[in-house]
Write a protein that holds these residues in place. Structure first.
Motif, PDB file in Angstrom:
ATOM      1  N   ILE A 118       8.776 -14.467  10.582  1.00 49.39           N
ATOM      2  CA  ILE A 118       8.850 -13.165   9.949  1.00 49.39           C
ATOM      3  C   ILE A 118       8.366 -12.103  10.770  1.00 49.39           C
ATOM      4  CG2 ILE A 118       8.276 -11.737   7.729  1.00 49.39           C
ATOM      5  CD1 ILE A 118       8.149 -14.275   6.185  1.00 49.39           C
ATOM      6  N   THR A 119       6.952 -12.191  11.238  1.00 50.07           N
ATOM      7  CA  THR A 119       6.573 -11.389  12.152  1.00 50.07           C
ATOM      8  C   THR A 119       5.177 -11.848  12.600  1.00 50.07           C
ATOM      9  OG1 THR A 119       5.858  -9.024  12.354  1.00 50.07           O
ATOM     10  CG2 THR A 119       5.352  -9.795  10.423  1.00 50.07           C
ATOM     11  N   LEU A 120       5.102 -11.511  14.069  1.00 49.24           N
ATOM     12  CA  LEU A 120       3.643 -11.800  14.596  1.00 49.24           C
ATOM     13  C   LEU A 120       2.591 -10.644  13.868  1.00 49.24           C
ATOM     14  CD1 LEU A 120       1.800 -13.479  16.581  1.00 49.24           C
ATOM     15  CD2 LEU A 120       2.563 -11.751  18.210  1.00 49.24           C
ATOM     16  N   MET A 121       1.615 -11.130  13.396  1.00 50.03           N
ATOM     17  CA  MET A 121       0.576  -9.978  12.774  1.00 50.03           C
ATOM     18  C   MET A 121      -0.244  -9.693  13.592  1.00 50.03           C
ATOM     19  SD  MET A 121       0.296 -11.523   8.661  1.00 50.03           S
ATOM     20  CE  MET A 121      -0.231 -13.190   9.443  1.00 50.03           C
ATOM     21  N   GLY A 122      -0.997 -10.600  14.474  1.00 45.38           N
ATOM     22  CA  GLY A 122      -1.953 -10.227  15.623  1.00 45.38           C
ATOM     23  C   GLY A 122      -2.433 -11.379  16.532  1.00 45.38           C
ATOM     24  N   ARG A 123      -2.794 -10.806  17.472  1.00 48.65           N
ATOM     25  CA  ARG A 123      -3.113 -11.425  18.756  1.00 48.65           C
ATOM     26  C   ARG A 123      -4.881 -11.473  18.631  1.00 48.65           C
ATOM     27  NH1 ARG A 123      -2.804 -10.105  23.509  1.00 48.65           N
ATOM     28  NH2 ARG A 123      -2.126 -11.961  24.349  1.00 48.65           N
TER      29      ARG A 123
END
Length: 323
Positions: A118-123
């Motif tokens: 769905i989406t990459l939220m954070g690194r």
């Protein structure tokens, strides 16, 4: 007969309109958000911080449920078996979406076939840290000392197959080092032993290691990122030290079951990205040591494919297995 046909034709657009309205109603109930780690860690913080703002935006409860175990496979399998309706989602990191399929010959889920990005939220960029008693002046000095003592220096990690473990394997491969891996059940106990002198070195993300670094209990030597971290402006990247390609981070994204309807996927991506970009949420993430992302589903999928190519080759070349 004519009147019946006329009535049916009149009713048809009404039924279609009701169906469209029903489809547009998502989300119309609470969303169950699984985190494959215990409460208190970076993935848990991310879910709760973003989930709180998401709940405000969609006017529905977002229930965070911690379900650790199996190197994230237990929670991933449960989400893979859940109805593809957008009401069950998962915080998925590199282990879930990239590493596990290379580390295990048998896995209870298939990240490509069973889950929808769905989406990459954070690194969470990785940092090489040593204990306060280390004689290494800097990262170059540490690497030189490790190279001079093959097999005699150990390193800790947050667990076998974790981003912390494989970040060190990447450094070992690039710098031609031979060190012994000591896996822990999470980053916190490993950091505790590092600060206490039981292990000499490890890779850790800023979110987990900030307290230890700020208090001087552990010392950062280099960051596995393409640029220096704003929280550690004086700590060089590995590339600056001549070790190109040592760039790795824990990548925590949001995924759902396979077959997620496109409109539901789009709604989730839009709402979660908006929650991440909300000023208060974004600042909390930065303060915690996370780089906020919130990219498109297509970009997240493309990133996962490139990560699989990169890491599966390394894992295969180094013959790392957890079976």
């Amino acid at each position: 007969m004519k009147s019946l046909i006329t009535a049916a034709l009149v009713a048809l657009p009404l039924a279609l309109g009701a169906s469209a309205a029903s489809a547009q109603a998502y989300p119309s109930k609470s969303i169950r958000w699984l985190v494959p780690y215990p409460a208190g860690g970076g993935a848990d913080f991310l879910a709760r911080t973003i989930g709180q703002q998401l709940s405000v935006q969609i006017n529905q409860p977002v229930v965070i449920e911690n379900k650790p175990g199996g190197n994230t496979a237990i929670a991933a399998s449960e989400v893979a078996r859940a109805p593809a309706d957008g009401y069950t989602v998962l915080s998925a990191d590199n282990g879930t979406m990239v590493f596990n399929s290379a580390l295990y010959s048998k896995l209870s889920y298939n990240p490509d076939k069973d889950l929808t990005p769905i989406t990459l939220m954070g690194r969470f960029p990785m940092i090489l840290v040593v204990g306060p008693g280390s004689e290494a002046k800097d990262a170059r000095d540490f690497i030189a000392k490790a190279k001079a003592q093959p097999g005699k220096i150990s390193y800790g990690s947050a667990g076998a197959g974790s981003p912390h473990h494989l970040a060190m394997e990447m450094l070992k491969n690039t710098a031609k080092l031979h060190m012994v891996h000591i896996p822990y059940r999470g980053a916190a106990p490993a950091l505790g032993d590092l600060a206490g002198g039981q292990i000499p070195v490890m890779m850790v993300d800023m979110a987990a290691g900030a307290g230890f670094i700020k208090s001087g209990k552990v010392r950062p030597l280099a960051v596995a990122n393409d640029k220096r971290l704003p929280q550690l402006p004086d700590v060089p990247t590995f590339a600056e030290l001549g070790f190109k390609g040592v760039e790795t981070a824990a990548l925590v994204g949001l995924v759902g079951p396979a077959g997620l309807p496109a409109d539901v996927q789009a709604t989730l991506q839009k709402q979660v990205a908006a929650a991440i970009q909300h000023p208060a949420t974004r600042q909390k993430m930065i303060d915690f040591g996370v780089e906020p992302i919130g990219n498109s589903s297509a970009d997240y999928s493309a990133l996962l494919k490139s990560e699989v190519t990169r890491w599966h080759k390394l894992i295969k070349d180094l013959k790392i297995t957890l079976d």
